[in-house]
Design a protein around this motif. Sequence first.
Motif, PDB file in Angstrom:
ATOM      1  N   PHE A   1       0.717  -1.116  -0.182  1.00 23.70           N
ATOM      2  CA  PHE A   1      -0.046   0.100   0.048  1.00 23.70           C
ATOM      3  C   PHE A   1       0.858   1.186   0.084  1.00 23.70           C
ATOM      4  O   PHE A   1       0.367   2.122  -0.366  1.00 23.70           O
ATOM      5  CB  PHE A   1      -0.889   0.160   1.168  1.00 23.70           C
ATOM      6  N   LYS A   2       1.921   1.123   0.777  1.00 22.27           N
ATOM      7  CA  LYS A   2       2.981   2.348   0.510  1.00 22.27           C
ATOM      8  C   LYS A   2       3.268   2.672  -1.010  1.00 22.27           C
ATOM      9  O   LYS A   2       3.288   3.705  -1.540  1.00 22.27           O
ATOM     10  CB  LYS A   2       4.122   2.072   1.321  1.00 22.27           C
ATOM     11  N   VAL A   3       3.669   1.464  -1.469  1.00 24.09           N
ATOM     12  CA  VAL A   3       4.249   1.443  -2.968  1.00 24.09           C
ATOM     13  C   VAL A   3       2.832   2.146  -3.967  1.00 24.09           C
ATOM     14  O   VAL A   3       3.134   3.341  -4.807  1.00 24.09           O
ATOM     15  CB  VAL A   3       4.485   0.361  -3.624  1.00 24.09           C
ATOM     16  N   LEU A   4       1.700   1.611  -3.670  1.00 23.61           N
ATOM     17  CA  LEU A   4       0.466   2.133  -4.448  1.00 23.61           C
ATOM     18  C   LEU A   4       0.102   3.576  -4.175  1.00 23.61           C
ATOM     19  O   LEU A   4      -0.206   4.220  -4.816  1.00 23.61           O
ATOM     20  CB  LEU A   4      -0.651   1.148  -4.177  1.00 23.61           C
ATOM     21  N   ALA A   5       0.329   4.056  -2.804  1.00 23.79           N
ATOM     22  CA  ALA A   5       0.188   5.286  -2.563  1.00 23.79           C
ATOM     23  C   ALA A   5       1.093   6.252  -3.250  1.00 23.79           C
ATOM     24  O   ALA A   5       0.607   7.286  -3.587  1.00 23.79           O
ATOM     25  CB  ALA A   5       0.265   5.403  -1.127  1.00 23.79           C
ATOM     26  N   LYS A   6       2.283   5.791  -3.506  1.00 25.03           N
ATOM     27  CA  LYS A   6       3.015   6.663  -4.164  1.00 25.03           C
ATOM     28  C   LYS A   6       2.681   6.962  -5.619  1.00 25.03           C
ATOM     29  O   LYS A   6       2.908   7.940  -6.335  1.00 25.03           O
ATOM     30  CB  LYS A   6       4.504   6.206  -4.248  1.00 25.03           C
ATOM     31  N   ILE A   7       2.241   5.687  -6.274  1.00 26.27           N
ATOM     32  CA  ILE A   7       1.686   5.892  -7.605  1.00 26.27           C
ATOM     33  C   ILE A   7       0.362   6.854  -7.629  1.00 26.27           C
ATOM     34  O   ILE A   7       0.158   7.562  -8.372  1.00 26.27           O
ATOM     35  CB  ILE A   7       1.147   4.603  -8.003  1.00 26.27           C
ATOM     36  N   ALA A   8      -0.308   6.784  -6.631  1.00 28.18           N
ATOM     37  CA  ALA A   8      -1.716   7.210  -6.614  1.00 28.18           C
ATOM     38  C   ALA A   8      -1.338   8.982  -6.565  1.00 28.18           C
ATOM     39  O   ALA A   8      -1.854   9.771  -7.205  1.00 28.18           O
ATOM     40  CB  ALA A   8      -2.595   7.003  -5.491  1.00 28.18           C
ATOM     41  N   ARG A   9      -0.328   9.255  -5.743  1.00 31.93           N
ATOM     42  CA  ARG A   9      -0.108  10.567  -5.555  1.00 31.93           C
ATOM     43  C   ARG A   9       0.816  11.161  -6.807  1.00 31.93           C
ATOM     44  O   ARG A   9       0.735  12.258  -7.108  1.00 31.93           O
ATOM     45  CB  ARG A   9       0.957  11.032  -4.298  1.00 31.93           C
ATOM     46  N   GLY A  10       0.968  10.242  -7.712  1.00 37.19           N
ATOM     47  CA  GLY A  10       1.731  10.719  -9.065  1.00 37.19           C
ATOM     48  C   GLY A  10       1.030  11.326 -10.050  1.00 37.19           C
ATOM     49  O   GLY A  10       1.387  12.211 -10.881  1.00 37.19           O
ATOM     50  N   LYS A  11      -0.402  11.002  -9.909  1.00 36.39           N
ATOM     51  CA  LYS A  11      -1.536  11.478 -10.757  1.00 36.39           C
ATOM     52  C   LYS A  11      -1.031  11.255 -12.245  1.00 36.39           C
ATOM     53  O   LYS A  11      -1.033  12.131 -12.975  1.00 36.39           O
ATOM     54  CB  LYS A  11      -1.503  13.096 -10.507  1.00 36.39           C
ATOM     55  N   PHE A  12      -0.720  10.062 -12.385  1.00 35.49           N
ATOM     56  CA  PHE A  12      -0.489   9.596 -13.582  1.00 35.49           C
ATOM     57  C   PHE A  12      -1.561   9.294 -14.863  1.00 35.49           C
ATOM     58  O   PHE A  12      -2.678   9.008 -14.315  1.00 35.49           O
ATOM     59  CB  PHE A  12       0.317   8.357 -13.779  1.00 35.49           C
TER      60      PHE A  12
ATOM     61  N   TYR B   1      -2.319  -4.790  -8.228  1.00 32.33           N
ATOM     62  CA  TYR B   1      -1.896  -3.404  -8.434  1.00 32.33           C
ATOM     63  C   TYR B   1      -2.975  -2.678  -9.162  1.00 32.33           C
ATOM     64  O   TYR B   1      -3.650  -1.739  -8.626  1.00 32.33           O
ATOM     65  CB  TYR B   1      -0.608  -3.154  -8.997  1.00 32.33           C
ATOM     66  N   TYR B   2      -3.547  -3.398 -10.198  1.00 28.98           N
ATOM     67  CA  TYR B   2      -4.408  -2.533 -11.083  1.00 28.98           C
ATOM     68  C   TYR B   2      -5.881  -2.619 -10.455  1.00 28.98           C
ATOM     69  O   TYR B   2      -6.256  -1.112 -10.240  1.00 28.98           O
ATOM     70  CB  TYR B   2      -4.611  -3.222 -12.396  1.00 28.98           C
ATOM     71  N   PRO B   3      -6.394  -3.551  -9.786  1.00 30.52           N
ATOM     72  CA  PRO B   3      -7.792  -3.588  -9.445  1.00 30.52           C
ATOM     73  C   PRO B   3      -7.648  -2.406  -7.899  1.00 30.52           C
ATOM     74  O   PRO B   3      -8.697  -1.388  -7.787  1.00 30.52           O
ATOM     75  CB  PRO B   3      -7.911  -4.762  -8.605  1.00 30.52           C
ATOM     76  N   LEU B   4      -6.634  -2.361  -7.316  1.00 31.29           N
ATOM     77  CA  LEU B   4      -6.526  -1.379  -6.081  1.00 31.29           C
ATOM     78  C   LEU B   4      -6.347  -0.004  -6.661  1.00 31.29           C
ATOM     79  O   LEU B   4      -6.783   1.136  -5.974  1.00 31.29           O
ATOM     80  CB  LEU B   4      -5.400  -1.791  -5.043  1.00 31.29           C
ATOM     81  N   LEU B   5      -5.492   0.279  -7.688  1.00 29.26           N
ATOM     82  CA  LEU B   5      -5.219   1.682  -8.129  1.00 29.26           C
ATOM     83  C   LEU B   5      -6.476   2.210  -8.834  1.00 29.26           C
ATOM     84  O   LEU B   5      -6.777   3.136  -8.812  1.00 29.26           O
ATOM     85  CB  LEU B   5      -4.021   1.528  -9.185  1.00 29.26           C
ATOM     86  N   ARG B   6      -7.412   1.304  -9.137  1.00 27.72           N
ATOM     87  CA  ARG B   6      -8.585   1.732  -9.950  1.00 27.72           C
ATOM     88  C   ARG B   6      -9.547   2.693  -8.855  1.00 27.72           C
ATOM     89  O   ARG B   6     -10.286   3.721  -9.175  1.00 27.72           O
ATOM     90  CB  ARG B   6      -9.471   0.737 -10.390  1.00 27.72           C
ATOM     91  N   TRP B   7      -9.449   2.226  -7.703  1.00 25.01           N
ATOM     92  CA  TRP B   7      -9.960   2.805  -6.658  1.00 25.01           C
ATOM     93  C   TRP B   7      -9.084   3.977  -5.758  1.00 25.01           C
ATOM     94  O   TRP B   7      -9.681   4.949  -5.313  1.00 25.01           O
ATOM     95  CB  TRP B   7     -10.500   1.902  -5.478  1.00 25.01           C
ATOM     96  N   MET B   8      -7.796   3.731  -5.742  1.00 26.08           N
ATOM     97  CA  MET B   8      -6.967   4.930  -5.147  1.00 26.08           C
ATOM     98  C   MET B   8      -6.666   5.936  -5.965  1.00 26.08           C
ATOM     99  O   MET B   8      -6.401   7.044  -5.376  1.00 26.08           O
ATOM    100  CB  MET B   8      -5.875   4.025  -4.785  1.00 26.08           C
ATOM    101  N   MET B   9      -6.602   5.936  -7.428  1.00 23.50           N
ATOM    102  CA  MET B   9      -6.325   7.107  -8.187  1.00 23.50           C
ATOM    103  C   MET B   9      -7.221   8.088  -7.974  1.00 23.50           C
ATOM    104  O   MET B   9      -8.647   7.936  -8.205  1.00 23.50           O
ATOM    105  CB  MET B   9      -5.868   6.481  -9.496  1.00 23.50           C
ATOM    106  N   PRO B  10      -6.788   9.398  -7.921  1.00 22.85           N
ATOM    107  CA  PRO B  10      -7.596  10.456  -7.754  1.00 22.85           C
ATOM    108  C   PRO B  10      -8.434  10.989  -9.114  1.00 22.85           C
ATOM    109  O   PRO B  10      -9.312  11.908  -8.948  1.00 22.85           O
ATOM    110  CB  PRO B  10      -6.949  11.779  -6.991  1.00 22.85           C
ATOM    111  N   ARG B  11      -7.887  10.265 -10.193  1.00 22.80           N
ATOM    112  CA  ARG B  11      -8.401  10.844 -11.388  1.00 22.80           C
ATOM    113  C   ARG B  11      -8.273   9.516 -12.463  1.00 22.80           C
ATOM    114  O   ARG B  11      -7.830   8.618 -12.188  1.00 22.80           O
ATOM    115  CB  ARG B  11      -7.684  11.962 -12.042  1.00 22.80           C
ATOM    116  N   SER B  12      -9.217   9.700 -13.406  1.00 26.58           N
ATOM    117  CA  SER B  12      -9.400   8.718 -14.406  1.00 26.58           C
ATOM    118  C   SER B  12      -7.780   8.462 -14.972  1.00 26.58           C
ATOM    119  O   SER B  12      -6.956   9.627 -15.003  1.00 26.58           O
ATOM    120  CB  SER B  12     -10.070   9.220 -15.734  1.00 26.58           C
ATOM    121  N   PHE B  13      -7.506   7.324 -15.498  1.00 29.57           N
ATOM    122  CA  PHE B  13      -6.221   7.035 -15.950  1.00 29.57           C
ATOM    123  C   PHE B  13      -6.339   5.964 -17.046  1.00 29.57           C
ATOM    124  O   PHE B  13      -7.313   5.235 -17.095  1.00 29.57           O
ATOM    125  CB  PHE B  13      -5.161   6.807 -14.862  1.00 29.57           C
ATOM    126  N   VAL B  14      -5.409   5.694 -17.883  1.00 28.73           N
ATOM    127  CA  VAL B  14      -5.254   4.688 -18.862  1.00 28.73           C
ATOM    128  C   VAL B  14      -3.980   3.679 -18.301  1.00 28.73           C
ATOM    129  O   VAL B  14      -3.061   3.849 -18.236  1.00 28.73           O
ATOM    130  CB  VAL B  14      -4.760   5.108 -20.419  1.00 28.73           C
TER     131      VAL B  14
END
Length: 327
Positions: free
Chosen positions: A86-97, A113-126
């Motif tokens: 979750f620490k790693v995924l939080a860094k990705i989520a903060r990156g706003k990729f 990673y992918y299923p969790l990031l779908r919920w953690m990312m603050p915006r749409s992503f590809v």
Amino acid sequence: MLFPGRLTVTPLMDMEKEKILIIKHGALGDFVLSVGTMCHIREMHPEASLSLMTMSPFVAMARQMNMFDEYIIDNRPSAWNLPYMFKVLAKIARGKFSHIYDLQASSRTRYRYYPLLRWMMPRSFVWVNYRKGVEYKIEKKCPVGIGAQHRNGIHAPFKISDLTFLKGEGKHFDALPERYVLLIPGCSPNHPYKRWPIENFQELVCRLADRGIHSVVIGTDIEAEEVNAIAGASPMAVNMLNKTSLLDVPQLAMRAIACVGNDTGPSHMASLSGCFAIALYDNRTKQGALRGANSVNLISPDLITKITVDQVWETLLPKLDEGLQEA
């Protein structure tokens, strides 16, 4: 019409630079084979800020690509180490990729990673799920309740990596003979079936010595037995145990007449540096064969022990004669 004193504000997203993340952990051979694909992604996003999520041993290599603005270290601990994940995924989520290119395409990245990031990312992503170096599968995040949109069949050519830009410290290069064949007898300790027998390398060293050609044998502590035994087979063999780094391998290969090695990362690096490289495989080889333009893959129909010294010598001999004529 603008009112006096009122500022015109451009939306933040219009001002932000596009941010792209590439995920590629390893192993070493897989990482170096992905270098060309990473360069292709840069070509697709020339103005973007590019980040790389990888394992710590590959950061030094990636830095020499002069392509990445940021690195996210993920050393892939146990799946049960949830705080780390979750620490790693939080860094990705903060990156706003806006785009995440998954070059690893492993069960870890696809199913955790992918299923969790779908919920953690603050915006749409590809999310680009890259498989076998050919097909991109894009899954775009949608508002909750709508589900993912899928677009299949987006193809991109596999890009052969060029590792000639990599340079190590070369601390022991001055001691190298003028004409030599580079030998890489090691591989992952978890895959002993990938190792060509020590005695075969020893016989190859002696045949090279009979023609007045040196051998340079490289490896680290996990290959110490092989390297010491092979280098000890002839006075014309140079023992480079623990005297080279991964970043030294391309330059070592470029200086060599040829390279002979097992299925291991340094063999791929030698191949992708333009060296005439012979790789030795047992019948379990699938996608791991060398892909350099001057590479020859000797694949046994059975165990790797079935590849004879004569087969390797016959493959190597024309290159030795060519080098002798040029000299």
